[in-house]
Write a protein that holds these residues in place. Structure first.
Motif, short mmCIF file in Angstrom:
data_model
loop_
_atom_site.label_atom_id
_atom_site.label_comp_id
_atom_site.label_asym_id
_atom_site.label_seq_id
_atom_site.Cartn_x
_atom_site.Cartn_y
_atom_site.Cartn_z
N UNK A 58 0.85 -1.18 0.00
CA UNK A 58 0.00 0.00 0.00
C UNK A 58 0.89 1.24 0.00
N UNK A 59 0.72 2.09 -1.01
CA UNK A 59 1.53 3.31 -1.13
C UNK A 59 0.93 4.39 -0.25
N UNK A 60 1.69 4.84 0.72
CA UNK A 60 1.21 5.90 1.59
C UNK A 60 2.39 6.73 2.08
N UNK A 61 2.14 7.99 2.31
CA UNK A 61 3.16 8.85 2.87
C UNK A 61 2.93 9.09 4.36
N UNK A 62 1.95 8.36 4.93
CA UNK A 62 1.64 8.52 6.35
C UNK A 62 2.55 7.64 7.20
N UNK A 63 2.86 8.13 8.37
CA UNK A 63 3.58 7.33 9.36
C UNK A 63 2.57 6.40 10.05
N UNK A 64 3.05 5.56 10.95
CA UNK A 64 2.12 4.71 11.71
C UNK A 64 1.18 5.56 12.56
N UNK A 65 1.71 6.67 13.07
CA UNK A 65 0.84 7.62 13.80
C UNK A 65 -0.18 8.22 12.84
N UNK A 66 0.27 8.47 11.59
CA UNK A 66 -0.63 9.01 10.58
C UNK A 66 -1.77 8.06 10.24
N UNK A 67 -1.48 6.75 10.20
CA UNK A 67 -2.54 5.77 9.96
C UNK A 67 -3.55 5.80 11.11
N UNK A 68 -3.04 5.90 12.32
CA UNK A 68 -3.92 6.02 13.49
C UNK A 68 -4.74 7.31 13.41
N UNK A 69 -4.09 8.38 12.98
CA UNK A 69 -4.79 9.66 12.81
C UNK A 69 -5.92 9.54 11.79
N UNK A 70 -5.66 8.86 10.67
CA UNK A 70 -6.69 8.69 9.64
C UNK A 70 -7.87 7.88 10.18
N UNK A 71 -7.57 6.81 10.92
CA UNK A 71 -8.64 5.98 11.47
C UNK A 71 -9.47 6.76 12.50
N UNK A 72 -8.79 7.46 13.40
CA UNK A 72 -9.51 8.25 14.41
C UNK A 72 -10.30 9.39 13.77
N UNK A 73 -9.75 9.94 12.68
CA UNK A 73 -10.48 10.99 11.96
C UNK A 73 -11.79 10.47 11.41
N UNK A 74 -11.76 9.25 10.87
CA UNK A 74 -12.97 8.63 10.35
C UNK A 74 -13.98 8.38 11.46
N UNK A 75 -13.51 7.82 12.58
CA UNK A 75 -14.40 7.55 13.71
C UNK A 75 -15.01 8.85 14.23
N UNK A 76 -14.18 9.89 14.38
CA UNK A 76 -14.67 11.19 14.87
C UNK A 76 -15.71 11.77 13.93
N UNK A 77 -15.46 11.69 12.61
CA UNK A 77 -16.40 12.24 11.63
C UNK A 77 -17.72 11.48 11.66
N UNK A 78 -17.66 10.14 11.74
CA UNK A 78 -18.89 9.35 11.78
C UNK A 78 -19.71 9.64 13.04
N UNK A 79 -19.03 9.75 14.17
CA UNK A 79 -19.73 10.07 15.42
C UNK A 79 -20.33 11.47 15.36
N UNK A 80 -19.57 12.41 14.80
CA UNK A 80 -20.03 13.80 14.72
C UNK A 80 -21.26 13.91 13.81
N UNK A 81 -21.17 13.30 12.64
CA UNK A 81 -22.29 13.36 11.69
C UNK A 81 -23.52 12.63 12.24
N UNK A 82 -23.30 11.49 12.90
CA UNK A 82 -24.42 10.75 13.50
C UNK A 82 -25.07 11.55 14.62
N UNK A 83 -24.24 12.11 15.49
CA UNK A 83 -24.77 12.92 16.58
C UNK A 83 -25.52 14.14 16.09
#
Length: 200
Positions: free
Chosen positions: A1-26
């Motif tokens: 998988x080609x990515x310029x994200x670090x392992x922290x960046x992958x975590x950031x992307x995942x948490x960003x998705x979770x935060x957005x889904x919770x925010x939009x649902x709420x």
């Protein structure tokens, strides 16, 4: 998988998705406050949607509509404070979703995110958190409207719910704000690519 994200960046992307889904649902689900309508039916409100609400028929009889729906028009929202809350929380939700989609794209495609754009994305997430907090702060100013008093009693007033209580959508928004603030911090360590290292 080609990515310029670090392992922290992958975590950031995942948490960003979770935060957005919770925010939009709420934001979308109308379970911000819960009360009782006519002492018989549970009623729920958010800034622009409601569940189980009274309606006057053409014969002048009051009936309870057992469904969830939004107000017909923006100006039908019963309080200008709820209108402001709708705009603020809606804008915050949209910004969080925009960053989440971009961060997810960066997990699969190189050079979507570099250090400078990751910081900008983090600042956008912080802005989204502030907007959601702002919308949440102005929402209780509208608790003195007639619809809330019909469900919560005449004791309901600005920042005073009377016989009602906060419901679970508010907690979704609170968790999303917490995650967005964490994402803001993670964004500073999320990319291994600096702007000057791009190759054409």
């Amino acid at each position: 998988m080609a990515t310029s994200l670090t392992s922290i960046g992958i975590c950031w992307a995942f948490l960003s998705l979770v935060a957005a889904l919770l925010c939009c649902s709420g934001f979308y689900l109308p379970f911000w406050i819960q009360g009782r309508l006519l002492g018989k039916v549970d009623a729920y409100f958010s800034s622009f949607r409601r569940c189980n609400y009274p309606r006057v028929t053409s014969q002048g009889v009051v009936e309870i509509v057992h469904e969830c729906g939004r107000y017909s028009r923006f100006w039908d929202i019963p309080s200008p404070w709820w209108q402001a809350s709708t705009v603020l929380v809606g804008l915050g939700s949209a910004l969080s979703l925009l960053v989440a989609v971009t961060a997810l794209a960066a997990c699969c495609i190189s050079y979507v995110i570099h250090t400078a754009t990751a910081r900008v994305a983090g600042c956008i997430q912080l802005t989204a958190a502030v907007l959601v907090c702002g919308g949440g702060a102005v929402y209780p100013v509208g608790w003195d409207n007639r619809e809330v008093r019909d469900c919560c009693g005449n004791a309901s007033h600005v920042y005073k719910l009377g016989n009602c209580q906060l419901s679970w959508s508010v907690y979704l928004l609170g968790i999303s704000v917490f995650l967005l603030i964490i994402c803001f911090g993670l964004s500073f360590c999320s990319s291994r690519v600096t702007p000057g290292s791009f190759r054409i």
